[in-house]
Scaffold this motif. Structure first.
Motif, mmCIF file in Angstrom:
data_model
loop_
_atom_site.group_PDB
_atom_site.id
_atom_site.type_symbol
_atom_site.label_atom_id
_atom_site.label_comp_id
_atom_site.label_asym_id
_atom_site.label_seq_id
_atom_site.Cartn_x
_atom_site.Cartn_y
_atom_site.Cartn_z
ATOM 1 N N GLY A 23 -28.661 -82.809 -61.665
ATOM 2 C CA GLY A 23 -27.790 -83.746 -62.354
ATOM 3 C C GLY A 23 -28.153 -83.944 -63.810
ATOM 4 N N LEU A 24 -28.752 -82.930 -64.425
ATOM 5 C CA LEU A 24 -29.209 -83.016 -65.816
ATOM 6 C C LEU A 24 -28.348 -82.131 -66.708
ATOM 7 C CD1 LEU A 24 -33.046 -82.622 -65.102
ATOM 8 C CD2 LEU A 24 -31.840 -84.749 -65.618
ATOM 9 N N PRO A 25 -28.316 -82.401 -68.004
ATOM 10 C CA PRO A 25 -27.591 -81.521 -68.927
ATOM 11 C C PRO A 25 -28.269 -80.159 -68.991
ATOM 12 C CG PRO A 25 -28.864 -83.160 -70.137
ATOM 13 C CD PRO A 25 -28.917 -83.566 -68.696
ATOM 14 N N ARG A 26 -27.517 -79.121 -69.308
ATOM 15 C CA ARG A 26 -28.062 -77.756 -69.330
ATOM 16 C C ARG A 26 -29.271 -77.634 -70.246
ATOM 17 N NH1 ARG A 26 -25.305 -73.359 -67.574
ATOM 18 N NH2 ARG A 26 -26.119 -72.112 -69.294
ATOM 19 N N GLU A 68 -24.215 -76.071 -77.098
ATOM 20 C CA GLU A 68 -25.380 -75.524 -76.395
ATOM 21 C C GLU A 68 -26.125 -74.528 -77.277
ATOM 22 O OE1 GLU A 68 -26.655 -73.141 -72.291
ATOM 23 O OE2 GLU A 68 -24.561 -73.690 -72.631
ATOM 24 N N ILE A 69 -25.397 -73.681 -77.981
ATOM 25 C CA ILE A 69 -26.037 -72.708 -78.867
ATOM 26 C C ILE A 69 -26.837 -73.414 -79.952
ATOM 27 C CG2 ILE A 69 -25.589 -70.934 -80.611
ATOM 28 C CD1 ILE A 69 -23.159 -70.082 -78.934
ATOM 29 N N LYS A 70 -26.242 -74.451 -80.538
ATOM 30 C CA LYS A 70 -26.920 -75.219 -81.587
ATOM 31 C C LYS A 70 -28.201 -75.840 -81.036
ATOM 32 C CE LYS A 70 -26.034 -78.914 -84.980
ATOM 33 N NZ LYS A 70 -27.137 -79.842 -84.583
ATOM 34 N N ALA A 71 -28.125 -76.412 -79.839
ATOM 35 C CA ALA A 71 -29.295 -77.034 -79.229
ATOM 36 C C ALA A 71 -30.368 -75.992 -78.903
ATOM 37 C CB ALA A 71 -28.878 -77.783 -77.966
ATOM 38 N N LEU A 72 -29.941 -74.808 -78.477
ATOM 39 C CA LEU A 72 -30.890 -73.742 -78.152
ATOM 40 C C LEU A 72 -31.687 -73.309 -79.382
ATOM 41 C CD1 LEU A 72 -28.865 -71.462 -75.702
ATOM 42 C CD2 LEU A 72 -31.050 -72.585 -75.232
ATOM 43 N N PHE A 73 -30.990 -73.121 -80.496
ATOM 44 C CA PHE A 73 -31.692 -72.686 -81.706
ATOM 45 C C PHE A 73 -32.582 -73.795 -82.266
ATOM 46 C CE2 PHE A 73 -28.469 -69.213 -81.971
ATOM 47 C CZ PHE A 73 -29.382 -68.160 -81.990
ATOM 48 N N GLU A 74 -32.168 -75.030 -82.126
ATOM 49 C CA GLU A 74 -33.019 -76.141 -82.558
ATOM 50 C C GLU A 74 -34.289 -76.185 -81.721
ATOM 51 O OE1 GLU A 74 -30.604 -79.621 -82.293
ATOM 52 O OE2 GLU A 74 -29.595 -79.274 -84.219
ATOM 53 N N LEU A 75 -34.143 -76.001 -80.408
ATOM 54 C CA LEU A 75 -35.303 -75.958 -79.521
ATOM 55 C C LEU A 75 -36.209 -74.799 -79.889
ATOM 56 C CD1 LEU A 75 -36.915 -76.682 -76.965
ATOM 57 C CD2 LEU A 75 -35.233 -75.378 -75.622
ATOM 58 N N PHE A 76 -35.624 -73.647 -80.119
ATOM 59 C CA PHE A 76 -36.363 -72.435 -80.479
ATOM 60 C C PHE A 76 -37.167 -72.651 -81.763
ATOM 61 C CE2 PHE A 76 -36.386 -68.247 -82.661
ATOM 62 C CZ PHE A 76 -37.026 -67.480 -81.703
ATOM 63 N N GLU A 77 -36.509 -73.175 -82.781
ATOM 64 C CA GLU A 77 -37.167 -73.385 -84.073
ATOM 65 C C GLU A 77 -38.281 -74.425 -83.981
ATOM 66 O OE1 GLU A 77 -34.195 -74.374 -86.958
ATOM 67 O OE2 GLU A 77 -32.905 -72.694 -86.371
ATOM 68 N N ASN A 78 -37.995 -75.549 -83.343
ATOM 69 C CA ASN A 78 -38.982 -76.625 -83.240
ATOM 70 C C ASN A 78 -40.206 -76.190 -82.440
ATOM 71 O OD1 ASN A 78 -37.329 -78.348 -84.709
ATOM 72 N ND2 ASN A 78 -36.386 -79.242 -82.889
ATOM 73 N N TYR A 79 -39.959 -75.491 -81.369
ATOM 74 C CA TYR A 79 -41.074 -75.063 -80.515
ATOM 75 C C TYR A 79 -41.962 -74.052 -81.235
ATOM 76 C CZ TYR A 79 -43.728 -73.492 -76.521
ATOM 77 O OH TYR A 79 -44.760 -73.177 -75.684
ATOM 78 N N LEU A 80 -41.341 -73.063 -81.862
ATOM 79 C CA LEU A 80 -42.129 -72.053 -82.556
ATOM 80 C C LEU A 80 -42.947 -72.672 -83.684
ATOM 81 C CD1 LEU A 80 -40.052 -68.769 -82.970
ATOM 82 C CD2 LEU A 80 -42.072 -69.173 -81.573
ATOM 83 N N PRO A 104 -28.971 -68.188 -87.629
ATOM 84 C CA PRO A 104 -29.048 -69.227 -88.671
ATOM 85 C C PRO A 104 -30.212 -68.947 -89.625
ATOM 86 C CG PRO A 104 -28.782 -70.205 -86.487
ATOM 87 C CD PRO A 104 -29.058 -68.757 -86.264
ATOM 88 N N LYS A 105 -30.023 -69.292 -90.884
ATOM 89 C CA LYS A 105 -31.079 -69.059 -91.868
ATOM 90 C C LYS A 105 -32.361 -69.799 -91.503
ATOM 91 C CE LYS A 105 -28.033 -68.163 -95.813
ATOM 92 N NZ LYS A 105 -27.628 -68.603 -97.184
#
Length: 228
Positions: A23-26, A68-80, A104-105
């Motif tokens: 029951g959580l968001p993707r 979802e794509i925007k959230a994925l890249f934000e997660l990717f950038e922040n984590y790295l 994204p740049k």
């Protein structure tokens, strides 16, 4: 005795279904998936794996909702950005394959930073496939070949135009979430790769699940087309 593959490739599948069942968001599934990726990276280093390739974002993933794509890249950038110092300290190198012209740049900036900071690390090379597709890789290689002026070419020469140039082909490909297909991943490179399909979603793929895959791999007799 556990046989350790020199190169493991992973299709990390099931994040969205894992979240939906709870029951959580993707995006919650993706956050949990990142934790498992970190666990598997450190487990591979501990076990002596030399190369680990993770299917992070495919060329087909652009079809997903923009949010979802925007959230994925934000997660990717922040984590790295957060983890690069730790990876460098652990002597883990980061490498990226796939297209870079559509990213994204801000993502490209983080990728360049990660590769630069870890370029001298030698314990384990983690390859993240971002905006990657196996067919796209082959087409890009063909275009490079056409521009090179070479008229006739061998398999070995063609491989020099591919994204994984200089890296051994995967010994083992793991896919999670019970799916049994390669989904346009490393099409050239997995001609003689052993496949392992895990029934568990990626957010549940712990070190113990990795060991199960390696135990299965250890029972395989690899012939590479020859009769032994």
């Amino acid at each position: 005795m556990l046989k350790i593959p020199r190169h493991i490739a992973v299709i990390m599948d099931g994040n969205g279904r894992w979240a939906k069942e709870r029951g959580l968001p993707r995006i919650a599934g993706h956050y949990e998936g990142v934790k498992r990726a970190e666990e598997v990276v450190y487990a591979c280093q501990e076990l002596g794996v030399e190369f680990l390739t993770l299917y992070t974002f495919s060329t087909e993933n652009w079809k997903r909702p923009k949010e979802e794509i925007k959230a994925l890249f934000e997660l990717f950038e922040n984590y790295l950005t957060k983890k690069v110092p730790e990876l460098k300290k652990r002597d883990i190198k980061l490498k990226f394959i796939g297209r870079r012209d559509r990213l994204p740049k801000s993502t490209l900036k983080v990728m360049d930073y990660a590769e630069k900071e870890t370029k001298n690390c030698t314990s384990l090379t983690v390859i993240l496939a971002v905006d990657y597709g196996g067919r796209d890789e082959i087409i890009r290689a063909v275009n490079k070949l056409l521009n090179s002026g070479i008229k006739s070419i061998t398999e070995e020469q063609f491989a020099q135009f591919l994204d994984l140039v200089g890296i051994p082909e995967p010994d083992l490909l793991i896919r999670t979430a019970g799916e049994e297909r390669v989904s346009n991943f490393l099409l050239w490179h997995i001609a003689y790769t052993e496949f392992y399909f895990s029934p568990v979603y990626w957010p549940d793929f712990t070190k113990e699940e990795l060991i199960k895959a390696l135990e299965d791999f250890s029972c395989r007799e690899r012939k590479f087309g020859a009769v032994l």
